[in-house]
Design a protein around this motif. Sequence first.
Motif, mmCIF file in Angstrom:
data_model
loop_
_atom_site.group_PDB
_atom_site.id
_atom_site.type_symbol
_atom_site.label_atom_id
_atom_site.label_comp_id
_atom_site.label_asym_id
_atom_site.label_seq_id
_atom_site.Cartn_x
_atom_site.Cartn_y
_atom_site.Cartn_z
ATOM 1 N N ALA A 1 50.089 -61.646 -2.467
ATOM 2 C CA ALA A 1 49.009 -61.636 -1.642
ATOM 3 C C ALA A 1 48.433 -60.581 -1.559
ATOM 4 N N ALA A 2 49.228 -59.497 -2.584
ATOM 5 C CA ALA A 2 48.326 -58.031 -2.224
ATOM 6 C C ALA A 2 47.786 -57.853 -3.811
ATOM 7 N N MET A 3 48.594 -58.356 -4.812
ATOM 8 C CA MET A 3 47.643 -58.538 -6.436
ATOM 9 C C MET A 3 46.672 -59.671 -6.255
ATOM 10 N N ALA A 4 46.313 -60.567 -5.549
ATOM 11 C CA ALA A 4 45.307 -61.998 -5.263
ATOM 12 C C ALA A 4 44.748 -60.114 -4.752
ATOM 13 N N ALA A 5 44.771 -59.658 -4.001
ATOM 14 C CA ALA A 5 43.154 -59.337 -3.359
ATOM 15 C C ALA A 5 43.248 -57.971 -4.321
ATOM 16 N N THR A 6 43.699 -57.843 -4.665
ATOM 17 C CA THR A 6 43.375 -56.829 -5.566
ATOM 18 C C THR A 6 42.371 -56.866 -6.744
ATOM 19 N N ILE A 7 43.258 -57.669 -7.122
ATOM 20 C CA ILE A 7 41.968 -58.545 -8.190
ATOM 21 C C ILE A 7 40.698 -58.941 -7.572
ATOM 22 N N GLU A 8 40.550 -59.599 -6.496
ATOM 23 C CA GLU A 8 39.663 -60.076 -6.454
ATOM 24 C C GLU A 8 38.908 -59.202 -6.100
ATOM 25 N N ARG A 9 38.999 -58.375 -5.454
ATOM 26 C CA ARG A 9 38.092 -56.296 -4.997
ATOM 27 C C ARG A 9 37.758 -56.322 -6.437
ATOM 28 N N SER A 10 38.528 -56.951 -7.466
ATOM 29 C CA SER A 10 37.945 -56.365 -8.880
ATOM 30 C C SER A 10 36.313 -56.352 -9.854
ATOM 31 N N GLY A 11 36.680 -57.573 -9.036
ATOM 32 C CA GLY A 11 35.329 -58.523 -9.286
ATOM 33 C C GLY A 11 36.146 -59.771 -10.416
ATOM 34 N N ALA A 12 36.864 -59.011 -10.876
ATOM 35 C CA ALA A 12 37.165 -60.062 -11.874
ATOM 36 C C ALA A 12 37.020 -61.699 -11.783
ATOM 37 N N GLU A 13 37.128 -62.324 -12.544
ATOM 38 C CA GLU A 13 36.306 -63.911 -12.591
ATOM 39 C C GLU A 13 37.330 -64.825 -13.050
ATOM 40 N N LEU A 14 37.324 -64.054 -14.054
ATOM 41 C CA LEU A 14 38.953 -64.492 -15.022
ATOM 42 C C LEU A 14 40.773 -64.219 -14.627
ATOM 43 N N VAL A 15 41.569 -64.956 -14.217
ATOM 44 C CA VAL A 15 43.361 -64.037 -14.623
ATOM 45 C C VAL A 15 43.433 -64.106 -15.680
ATOM 46 N N VAL A 16 44.599 -63.473 -16.244
ATOM 47 C CA VAL A 16 44.952 -63.618 -17.540
ATOM 48 C C VAL A 16 46.164 -63.068 -17.097
ATOM 49 N N LEU A 17 47.653 -63.843 -17.674
ATOM 50 C CA LEU A 17 48.747 -63.685 -17.382
ATOM 51 C C LEU A 17 49.145 -62.606 -18.778
#
Length: 210
Positions: free
Chosen positions: A83-99
């Motif tokens: 949840a913490a990682m996802a929230a940080t990703i969303e705050r960054s404005g990322a539209e695509l998440v790459v592992l």
Amino acid sequence: MRADAGGDAAPGSHKVKVAVLISGSGTNMAALLHASRLPGAAYEIVLVASNDPDAPGLRFADGEDVPTFALSHCGQERAAHDAAMAATIERSGAELVVLAGYMRILTEAFVERFPGRLINIHPSLLPKYRGLHTHERALAAGDSEAGVSVHLVTAELDAGEILGCLKVRILPEDTADSLAARVLIAEHQLYPHVVNRLAARMRSGMADKG
């Protein structure tokens, strides 16, 4: 470590914003970052995040002025960490998440926050050899070729739609380590290609909606 995201692209030149998750050296992340700076690239990396604050890839990203974030998973419940990682990703404005070498099995709740926008690279020709020890398994089976696959991430491990793959020939003298080294080279070629193609498709869809 920086936690700010880069500025918006100029009107008409929007690049899809990408967050990259790593756990180690980040060589695939580095390949993605360099490719994002080539003429005509359809994406830009706005965040590199890791579950390991000591991951060497974070230092590389910092040196390239890419915003970074780290949160150790040690002592945390998986759901809270995700949840913490996802929230940080969303705050960054990322539209695509790459592992890119992110050595965590994600919770279903995390996957559901980025439907169709979460991708992974796996060192086998999926659907063969999901999970770990892919090179050892390919050699034990007597396969003539190995390779790498990029796929959408779903709740089921390594089971999402395959977006691209690249074959690597297995040589008679190969060990798991020698095969892994050549497959990694293929990963560095394939991942930027697939991410750029997907980002271009996403950008086109955004333009159509606009």
